[in-house]
Write a protein that holds these residues in place. Structure first.
Motif, mmCIF file in Angstrom:
data_model
loop_
_atom_site.group_PDB
_atom_site.id
_atom_site.type_symbol
_atom_site.label_atom_id
_atom_site.label_comp_id
_atom_site.label_asym_id
_atom_site.label_seq_id
_atom_site.Cartn_x
_atom_site.Cartn_y
_atom_site.Cartn_z
ATOM 1 N N ALA A 1 0.828 -1.200 0.000
ATOM 2 C CA ALA A 1 0.000 0.000 0.000
ATOM 3 C C ALA A 1 0.865 1.253 0.000
ATOM 4 O O ALA A 1 0.555 2.234 -0.697
ATOM 5 N N CYS B 1 0.956 4.355 -2.714
ATOM 6 C CA CYS B 1 0.754 5.749 -2.320
ATOM 7 C C CYS B 1 1.891 6.640 -2.808
ATOM 8 O O CYS B 1 1.658 7.715 -3.376
ATOM 9 N N THR C 1 -5.345 8.479 -2.902
ATOM 10 C CA THR C 1 -4.802 7.128 -2.813
ATOM 11 C C THR C 1 -4.438 6.805 -1.373
ATOM 12 O O THR C 1 -4.735 5.712 -0.867
ATOM 13 N N GLU D 1 -5.962 3.758 0.768
ATOM 14 C CA GLU D 1 -5.100 2.677 1.250
ATOM 15 C C GLU D 1 -5.065 2.627 2.775
ATOM 16 O O GLU D 1 -5.028 1.544 3.367
#
Length: 260
Positions: free
Chosen positions: A210, A214, A228, A232
């Motif tokens: 994740a 990002c 994002t 996430e």
């Protein structure tokens, strides 16, 4: 899978991908690029592999560039297809992979070699390494993401200077510019890469993936990286690793993450 131009070895949860064309200074020909696509696809899909270290065979070169002999017969359409395929199948595949990739730059990283290193998530260099994008000396521009990733890493002015002059820089320069994060002796290069990656591999695997998404979206045109991050962050709350991480923190013990 058998490879002719790569050597694949596993050390615990670390997958080593070594470009094994020492006599050619590990230059990236089409066959090697195809093998890199397959090797990284395998590594990202392998549940036993937590992260990847990529390096070059021998003491002279990480990758000294592309195999220029393969460029000679290309026209506009052929050159465009070559670049697009490289972006999609290798360089973006690495950059967007859900497992951390460290480039251990053990010598010359020029042209496509530096672009390969820049596609990795972290770069460390031996003190004898030399880096550069010499494409304009051939009447070309970097075609595997070099103009974009170098700008993101070192800023527009330094990227233009490096690309337009085609000059090589030293490992010490690369550290100063932010192109690499560590410079060590040649003997310390792989141990340092392992030290960093082994520390990363004690963290939650889903959170690592994740975080990569990002950070990548911070530099992706048309995508709001903040959104994002919000997405996430929220998704992490649905993982078993999050529950384990919080429990371990509250119980003052080491977390045992499963990537779930």
């Amino acid at each position: 899978m058998e490879f002719q131009n790569l050597k694949i070895t596993d050390k615990g949860r670390i997958r080593y991908i070594t470009i094994n064309r020492e006599a050619k200074l590990n230059a990236l020909n089409k066959a090697t690029l195809t093998e890199l696509h397959n090797a990284f696809s395998d590594a990202f899909a392998d549940p036993e592999t937590g992260g990847i270290i990529i390096t070059g065979a021998g003491p002279k070169a990480f990758v000294a560039g592309a195999d220029i002999s393969e460029f000679a017969g290309l026209d506009v359409a052929g050159g465009t297809a070559l670049s697009r395929t490289g972006h999609t199948e290798v360089f973006n595949l690495i950059a967007n992979g859900g497992k951390p990739v460290i480039a251990a730059i053990n010598g010359f990283a020029l042209g496509g070699g530096l672009e390969l290193a820049m596609a990795c998530h972290i770069r460390i260099a031996a003190e004898n390494a030399k880096m550069g994008l010499p494409e304009v000396t051939l009447g070309l521009v970097p075609g595997y993401g070099g103009t974009q990733r170098l700008t993101q890493l070192v800023g527009k002015g330094k990227a233009l200077e490096m690309i337009l002059t085609a000059d090589m820089i030293t490992a010490a320069d690369a550290l100063q510019y932010g192109l690499v994060t560590h410079v060590v002796t040649a003997d310390e290069l792989l141990p340092k890469a392992e030290e960093i990656l082994n520390k990363i591999l004690t963290r939650a695997p889903l959170a690592l993936a994740a975080a990569i998404r990002c950070v990548n979206d911070a530099d992706t045109y048309g995508i709001n990286g903040y959104e994002t991050e919000i997405t996430e962050f929220g998704k992490c709350f649905g993982t078993k690793d999050f529950k384990e991480g919080v429990a371990a923190f509250l119980e003052k013990r080491k977390a045992d993450f499963k990537g779930e």
